[in-house]
Structures are given as structure tokens and as C-alpha cells.
Design an enzyme around this catalytic site. Structure first.
Site: not given
Ligand SMILES: Cc1cc2nc3c(=O)[nH]c(=O)nc-3n(C[C@H](O)[C@H](O)[C@H](O)COP(=O)(O)OP(=O)(O)OC[C@H]3O[C@@H](n4cnc5c(N)ncnc54)[C@H](O)[C@@H]3O)c2cc1C
Lengths: 566, 255
Positions: A10-12, A14-15, A117, A230, A232, A242, A245, A276, A341, A365, A376, A382
Site C-alpha cells: 500500500g502506498a497511501g 501510511a505506506g 473541526f 463511521q 460521514h 464527500l 467537515e 460525526r 466514510h 486505516e 473517529r 491523516l
Molecule cells: C473523501 C474523504 C475525505 C477524507 N478527509 C479526511 C480529512 O480531511 N482528514 C483526515 O484526517 N482524514 C480524512 N479522511 C480519511 C483518510 O483520508 C484516510 O483514512 C486515509 O487517507 C487512509 O490512508 P491509508 O494510507 O491508510 O490508506 P489509502 O490511502 O487508502 O491507501 C491504501 C493503499 O493500499 C493499496 N492496496 C490496498 N489493497 C491492496 C492489495 N491487496 N495489494 C496491493 N496494494 C493494495 C492501495 O493501492 C493504496 O495504495 C478522508 C476520507 C475520505 C473518504
């Protein structure tokens, strides 16, 4: 066989944060099913909490107050030592992103701006207009490419190779070719995000299927507090995109069909900025009792903020309302309704991201530390992704420093064979059989309508039997086009659906078991919080006949549970 | 697909580009006819076709809200984000779906974006700072300094500009509009320390000088970024830098 010290899945946010931390010291690769900047984190809007005390009105904010708000917001289900760590790390991570280049919105004196917030006693949410996720994700990706982090893009992880409670690597499929490959690893960090798309109405990206949680579940890791989902309060009617907020943080009103700011009745002092869970229930109550519009939505009214503020602070919200609903928020109220959400629950970890499997970590997440408990607060996710991404990276380094064993080739090979065989089996099914679409739709509608904002025994049980039925149908589900493995979306849908059904099962079963109201879990047939019996974390473990539940104590160190009032 | 209220379905004929290099000698088009309610986006329609008619049609998607940059493709010949394009906004009921040009095809609308990302890397797309100057808290930056970045930081790297650029059709090593706009974003950042001398790295026929100012990228950009403006601005900056260098007008730290 390909082998690395560290595999990040995963490359969000956290990753990426985990990879940035470890890649300079240990051989690291990041596997991700989409290109990093396509990750769901990019969609985050409102901001990231940290008690910087930068603005007028937050001068006496502290990390303790941030921790208290978080614990109260969680309806006292969060583990307090973990919350403390997160809030103490918060300012450092906001500054770190700033140093990496994040274009935070600024105050006149050049410091980082903060906005109010929900559920927070002070304006402590740092933001980059209403595109915070986009800015933060691009910034961390830029840092990662500067450091030369190795990415394997569009690789979908199919299973974890775990034996005797130790990780050996993962099996993954390259989307472009359909090739299945095994990757050995001394450590694996799961950072796969949430499961929003098992619900029909969700603010999440279409790719959020929760597959990483399913991988851990199938490998025997306990999954924690899944009944806490959650909703929203304000997602755009129609597409459920979305409406941050931040829109209410900047002063937006919620209005019913009688023109009343109805939050008055539900949270007279916090009003629109109550947490929320409370706002979502209030909106749903208004709609259920006939005070919504078309029995579907209420209005989010920004008009009184004026053009300038809307254009400057909420340009993303405005663009979405125009593009996806044909509504100009400067002139018209926005139709909104609650939608799924965020996943409070997830892979059970300690405060360093470690799971019960040696060498297997989780962050973001997909993980449950737990810092969000039953609900939450906006802006804390974030934060969670970056803090626990960083801490998981540090824990990985410590683990490797102490001399971790190399992965076992035999175990990896048999994990590979199992996956290859199951894909071959899918390709061998009668291509005229049921495709995933129908099952998906039925699952989504069932989970949203029967395990949504309000829950009750009978409908939850109906939902549970429906999911079991869908699981049976799943065993025969087919792809239409069996000529090629190359970038085959039909195959992906079949593969992802399995984990989605497992997640749905965990959520519904957890919700049936928990006979109380706490945070986002609201049982109309058990309408009070029950600390005596339920101040506990749910732990679900995979077995032959479905999930087995046990319960563990919540870590309460500083703040005794009280009734929540806003 | 989301259900919009109070409207009847309109019929659309989709002609969709198909190519699987494993089995097809050359590309062909498949036709699908279906009704869609008002408010349906091209992405929603494609997902519906994929789900109910042909599950092998390949295209990328993720956020469905125009921020992740996955679903850039040609719709009736124009490079757009499928998720942001309403069927109703198209003229007529014929919808032609094709991949973005200037990149190899992996399958159908899924293109190999490697050259795009390679170009991105060539501009060193990260904040250049002197580690020793890093403050304990934040670098101070005024709202006006951030406002200067606003038009460029919105780039979602969707490659619509890259797919629309006529120069890339014959000069495949050209950096392309997105990478140059990214470089401009960093060079406009009050915190960035790379200085004008960095432009020497892109001072080549495949760098800043390839653009013929045809402005297609400006039309293509779903985020209203004006890459051509950034190309021209960086060219001017480079010329000034070279001039000063030639006449020994540069200060020590600018060299
Ligand atoms: C519309 C929206 C707005 C938001 N706004 C806010 C905000 O303002 N403030 C706040 O604090 N939070 C906010 N959140 C929550 C927050 O954005 C997320 O909880 C957070 O970004 C999750 O990040 P992550 O790195 O855990 O996962 P993600 O960013 O979801 O990344 C997941 C990664 O895992 C990879 N992956 C998944 N499964 C596999 C698999 N089987 N094999 C290989 N790769 C895989 C994907 O490719 C991706 O790169 C919001 C959420 C939403 C839906």
C-alpha cells in the site's frame, strides 16, 4: 525468488511514511495495486489535527487537550496510551510534511493555519485549502522518489505467507500481465486502507475494498472492533462524494425542509461541529421523520459565508458540487446525506504497529491501534496514517536490527502454488455462471441499509443470513472473459469480492453481538452505552465456521468514561 | 451506478477501443448500447458496461471525484477524466472511448505511463532545501507566497496534457507539459533552494525548448493549470540566467 528485508503493501499516506522511514537502512519495496498518487489518501479534504496553538483561539491548546477530545470523541473506547502517543507526535509530523514541501495554508505571519473541526475544543486542524490529502500524499510521494524508494505499481497482493506465527512474504499478481509471483520478506507492513466500498453509499474511492484487512484475517491475525463504521454526515446526494467537515468548520449550516438549523435539538452547544456519529444520526433522524427533502437528504448551506470565503477556503467542495451535482454553493444549498466514510476497526496492532504475527505490521486505516475507538474525529485519520506509518517503520527497523530470520523458500513456494491453483480454478469455471456484479450490489445494499447509521437485532440478523447466502453463491462466481489474464478486471472483481464478503460478515456479526450504543454503533433496541458489559474491544479470529469473537479490555489510564455531551 | 431522481434514461451508443497485445494483431472497436439516467458520468457508464456486458474491458479508475488522476482517456477525441465527464455534456448520443495517445497500450484504455513518470523524475520533483537550514517548526511562508503556488499544486498527474501534446507524437523524449509545470511549481516555492542554475538540466531540445506553444495542454487540463505559461516562464528565467552568467553577473550562490 525475489526477496526483500521489508515489503510495504500500500502506498497511501501510511505506506509511504513507513517506506520513507525504513528505505534508507533496509532493502525495501512497496507493492501497490494502484500508482501511489491514485491511493485513496489523495481524496482527503479537510485537514490534519495537531495542537500547534498557532491561531487566535487556540493559544492554550495542548497535546493533552487533543488527547482528551480524541478519547471523548471515541466514546471512551480508544486505548488512551496510544492516543497520547498520536497526539504528542502530531506537531512533529505536520512540521515534517511542511519540511518535505507540503503547501499548508498559512496565517498572515507565515505560520501554518488551523481551522475548527468536529469534536475539537480548539481550532487545531491544519489544512491545505480543502485538498489536504492531495497535497500531503503528493508531498510524501515526492519525498519517497527523492529517496529512491522502490515501487512495484499495479501489483495486487493475494495472500500473506504466514507459518507458525511468523511472516515469510506475500503472493501477488501483476495486473498488467496477470502473472502471479511470490515475494520473500523478513517483514511486511500492511497499509492497505479501508473497506468503504462494501457499503452502497460511501465517500470512499472505488478501490477501497478492505483487501488488506482480509489478508490479515485469513492469516490468523485478530481483527478488532469492526462493528464501528463511521458514517460521514455530509456526502453529496447522488454520488456520495464527500462534502468535507471543513465546510461546517468554516461556518456552514445544516438545514431541514422547514428551514431550521436542526442541530440545535441534538447538540445545542457544538451545533454543526458535534462529532460525526452524532451529526449523522441527527441528519438521518430528520430524514426518517419527514423533515428531509424528498425523504433522502438535508441541506448544507454555505451561502452566508460569501463568495470570497468559499472560493478561498473551500474551492474543492465548490468544484465537486458544480461538477457532480450541477450546484453552485455560492448561490444554492448543497443536498447531503450520511454515507459510509471510515473504518475505525481493522487489523489489531500494538502502538508500534506490530500484530500477533512476528514480522507483520500494519498502519493507517487498515489497522486498529486503537486510537479512534467507537468514533473517529475528523482530521485524526491523516494524523493516524502518518504517525503510525512512521512508528511502524521504526518498529520494523528495530525488529531487523535484532537479526530477523530469512524467509523460508518452501513455505513461500506452497503459498504461491495455492494462489496459482485458485486462479486457475476461477478460470476453469463455467463462464456463463453468475458474475460478481449481482453479489456486490446485494451485499452493498444489505450492509448499508441493515447495518448502517441505526441498527437493530432483526435486521442485523437478516443481513447476516444474506451475507452467508452471498458467500455460498460466491463459490461459483465466474468471469465472462477467460481468454486472457492480462489486465483482467473481471478476475480482479472476483478476487476482491471474497475479502469484501468477509469484511461484511465481521461488521455485521460484531454489530449483532454488541448489545449497546457506543459512538458510531447505534442499536435502537439497546439504546444506551453499557460500560459494565461493553467497555471492551471486539477481537474476531478466523475459523472454519466463520469468525470467533473474544473481547479484551480497553486501556484507560487518564480519563474515566463519562457521558458525552456536546 | 448512482441513481438520479426524476428522469428517464437516454440511449447511448458506446464505441470502445479494444486492444490486447497478447491476442490481437491490431486494435478494433466494440459497440455497446445502453440507457443511462441523467447525471451519469462516462466512468459510471463504463463501469456499468463492464459489469453487465463485458467484464474484460480495461480502464483505470479510483476516486471517481476528479482528484486521483486515474481515468484520463479520450472521449469523443478529447482527453478528459472519465469520472468528471457527464454523458449529457457530450454532443449527441455517440460516445467514442479511446486511450490517451503518446503512450504504449497495455490493454484497451490502460496505457503504459512509464515515459510520463520518467519525465516527472527528470525534473527532480521534490522540495530542494539545505538540511542545515531546516527550522525546528515550520518554514514561514506568507499566504501570498502560497497563493502563487495554487494554480500549479492542483496538478493530479493524470497525463491528459501528456496525451494531448502534439510534440510528444514525434519527440518521445520530450519532458512534456506536466513535468515542466511541476518544475515551475517547485521553482516558484519560496522554500525551494534549487535556483535558476537548475534549469541547465532541462536546457535541451527535449527539455524546455521542445514545446511549439500549440496550447493543447491548456485545453486538456481538467484542473485549469496552464502548462504552456510555465514553459514560457521557465524559458525566460533560463535566458536571464544565461545572460547573467555570460556577463559574470551571478552572485556566488547562484552559480
Ligand atoms: C473523501 C474523504 C475525505 C477524507 N478527509 C479526511 C480529512 O480531511 N482528514 C483526515 O484526517 N482524514 C480524512 N479522511 C480519511 C483518510 O483520508 C484516510 O483514512 C486515509 O487517507 C487512509 O490512508 P491509508 O494510507 O491508510 O490508506 P489509502 O490511502 O487508502 O491507501 C491504501 C493503499 O493500499 C493499496 N492496496 C490496498 N489493497 C491492496 C492489495 N491487496 N495489494 C496491493 N496494494 C493494495 C492501495 O493501492 C493504496 O495504495 C478522508 C476520507 C475520505 C473518504
Amino acid at each position: 525468488m525475489i526477496s526483500h528485508d521489508v515489503l510495504v503493501i500500500g502506498a497511501g499516506l501510511a505506506g509511504l511514511r513507513a517506506a520513507v522511514g525504513v528505505s534508507q537502512k533496509y532493502d525495501t519495496a512497496v507493492l501497490t495495486k494502484v500508482h501511489p498518487v491514485r491511493s485513496h489518501s489523495v481524496a482527503a479534504q479537510g485537514g490534519m489535527n495537531a495542537a500547534l496553538a498557532n491561531v487566535e483561539g487556540s493559544k492554550d491548546d495542548t497535546t493533552e487537550k487533543h488527547a482528551f477530545d480524541t478519547v471523548k470523541g471515541s466514546d471512551y473506547l480508544a486505548d488512551q496510551p496510544a492516543v497520547k502517543v498520536m497526539c504528542e507526535e502530531a506537531p512533529g509530523l505536520v512540521y515534517e510534511l511542511e519540511h518535505f514541501g507540503c503547501p499548508w495554508s498559512r496565517l498572515e505571519d507565515g505560520r501554518i493555519a488551523q481551522r475548527p473541526f468536529g469534536g475539537a475544543g480548539y481550532p487545531r486542524c491544519c489544512y491545505a485549502s480543502d485538498r489536504t490529502g492531495h497535497m500531503a500524499l503528493h508531498t510524501l510521494y515526492e519525498k519517497a522518489v527523492e529517496l529512491g524508494v522502490r515501487f512495484l505499481e499495479e501489483w495486487f497482493v493475494l495472500s500473506l505467507a504466514v507459518e507458525n506465527d511468523r511472516i515469510h512474504g506475500v503472493v501477488a499478481m501483476e495486473l498488467a500481465t496477470g502473472k502471479v509471483e511470490v515475494f520473500g520478506a523478513k517483514t511486511v507492513v500492511l497499509a492497505t486502507g479501508g473497506y468503504g466500498r462494501i457499503f452502497s453509499r460511501s465517500s470512499n474511492a472505488l478501490i477501497n475494498t478492505g483487501s488488506g484487512i482480509a489478508l490479515a484475517y485469513e492469516a490468523g491475525v485478530p481483527i478488532e472492533d469492526m462493528e464501528f463504521v463511521q458514517f460521514h454526515p455530509t456526502t453529496l446526494y447522488g454520488t456520495n462524494i464527500l462534502m468535507s467537515e471543513g465546510a461546517r468548520g468554516e461556518g456552514g449550516y445544516l438545514v431541514n425542509n422547514r428551514g431550521e438549523r436542526f442541530m440545535e435539538k441534538y447538540a445545542s452547544s457544538a451545533m454543526e461541529l458535534a462529532p460525526r456519529d452524532i451529526v449523522a444520526r441527527s441528519i438521518q433522524t430528520e430524514i426518517n421523520e419527514g423533515r428531509g427533502f424528498n425523504d433522502e437528504y438535508v441541506h448544507l448551506d454555505l451561502r452566508h459565508l460569501g463568495r470570497e470565503k468559499i472560493v478561498e477556503r473551500l474551492p474543492g467542495i465548490r468544484e465537486i458540487a458544480i461538477d457532480f451535482a450541477g450546484i453552485e454553493p455560492i448561490d444554492e444549498p448543497i443536498p447531503v446525506q450520511p454515507g459510509q466514510h471510515y473504518s475505525m476497526g481493522g487489523i489489531a496492532t500494538d502502538v508500534k504497529g506490530a500484530t500477533n504475527v512476528k514480522g507483520l505490521f500494519a498502519a493507517g486505516e487498515c489497522a486498529c491501534v486503537s486510537v479512534h475507538g467507537a468514533n473517529r474525529l475528523g482530521g485524526n485519520s491523516l494524523l493516524d496514517t502518518t504517525v503510525f506509518g512512521k512508528l511502524a517503520g521504526e518498529a520494523v527497523k528495530e525488529y531487523l536490527d535484532s537479526g530477523a530470520e530469512s524467509p523460508d523458500a518452501k513455505i513461500l513456494h506452497s503459498a504461491f502454488k495455492r494462489q496459482e491453483k485458485s486462479i486457475q480454478e476461477i478460470f476453469s469455471r463455467e463462464s456463463k455462471g453468475e458474475t460478481p456484479g449481482g453479489i456486490l450490489t446485494e451485499m452493498r445494499e444489505t450492509v448499508f441499509h441493515k447495518c448502517g447509521v441505526f441498527r437493530e437485532k432483526n435486521t442485523l440478523e437478516e443481513a447476516y443470513s444474506k451475507i452467508r447466502e452471498l458467500q455460498e453463491r460466491y463459490c461459483k462466481v465466474a468471469i465472462q472473459n477467460i481468454t486472457t489474464r492480462r489486465y483482467n478486471p473481471g478476475l480482479m472483481n472476483v478476487l476482491e469480492l471474497k475479502g469484501m464478503l468477509e469484511m461484511a460478515e465481521l461488521i455485521v456479526a460484531g454489530a449483532i453481538a454488541r448489545e449497546e450504543c457506543r459512538g458510531a454503533h447505534w442499536r435502537t433496541d439497546f439504546p444506551v452505552r453499557d460500560d459494565k458489559n461493553w467497555l471492551k474491544h471486539t477481537m474476531a479470529v478466523c475459523s472454519q465456521d466463520g469468525p470467533v469473537f473474544r473481547y479484551t479490555d480497553v486501556e484507560i489510564t487518564d480519563y474515566e468514561p463519562k457521558e458525552r455531551q456536546y | 451506478m448512482s441513481q438520479k431522481n426524476g428522469n428517464t434514461d437516454n440511449q447511448y451508443t458506446f464505441k470502445i477501443f479494444r486492444f490486447n497485445p497478447d491476442v490481437d494483431r491490431e486494435p478494433y472497436y466494440d459497440t455497446f448500447i445502453s440507457g443511462f439516467p441523467r447525471g451519469t458520468t462516462v466512468l459510471e457508464a463504463l463501469l456499468h458496461i463492464q459489469e453487465t456486458m463485458d467484464d474484460s474491458i480495461a480502464f483505470r479508475f479510483s476516486c471517481r471525484s476528479a482528484v486521483c488522476g486515474s481515468c484520463g482517456m479520450l472521449v469523443n477525441g478529447a482527453p478528459v477524466l472519465a469520472c468528471r465527464t457527464q454523458l449529457m455534456a457530450l454532443t449527441g448520443d455517440q460516445v467514442l472511448i479511446e486511450p490517451l495517445p503518446n503512450m504504449d497500450i497495455i490493454k484497451d484504455m490502460v496505457v503504459d505511463m512509464k515515459p510520463f513518470w520518467d519525465a516527472y523524475l527528470r525534473v527532480e520533483p521534490w522540495l530542494h532545501v539545505n538540511e542545515e537550514d531546516t527550522p525546528e517548526k515550520e518554514y514561514l511562508q506568507s499566504p501570498d507566497e502560497v497563493r502563487k503556488l495554487d494554480p500549479y499544486i492542483n496538478c493530479i498527474l493524470c497525463a491528459c496534457c501528456y496525451g494531448s501534446c502534439p510534440v510528444l507524437g514525434f519527440e518521445e523524449n520530450y519532458l512534456g507539459p506536466a513535468a515542466i509545470a511541476k518544475l515551475f511549481r517547485f521553482m516558484s516555492d519560496s522554500r525551494d533552494r534549487r535556483g535558476a542554475k537548475f534549469l541547465e538540466k532541462v536546457n535541451s531540445p527535449q527539455g524546455l525548448w521542445a514545446c511549439h506553444t500549440i496550447f493543447r495542454c491548456i485545453d486538456a487540463c481538467p484542473k485549469d493549470i496552464r502548462p504552456t505559461d510555465t514553459i514560457e516562464a521557465l524559458r525566460r528565467k533560463l535566458v536571464v540566467y544565461r545572460f547573467k552568467k555570460f556577463f559574470h553577473l551571478l552572485k556566488q550562490d547562484q552559480k
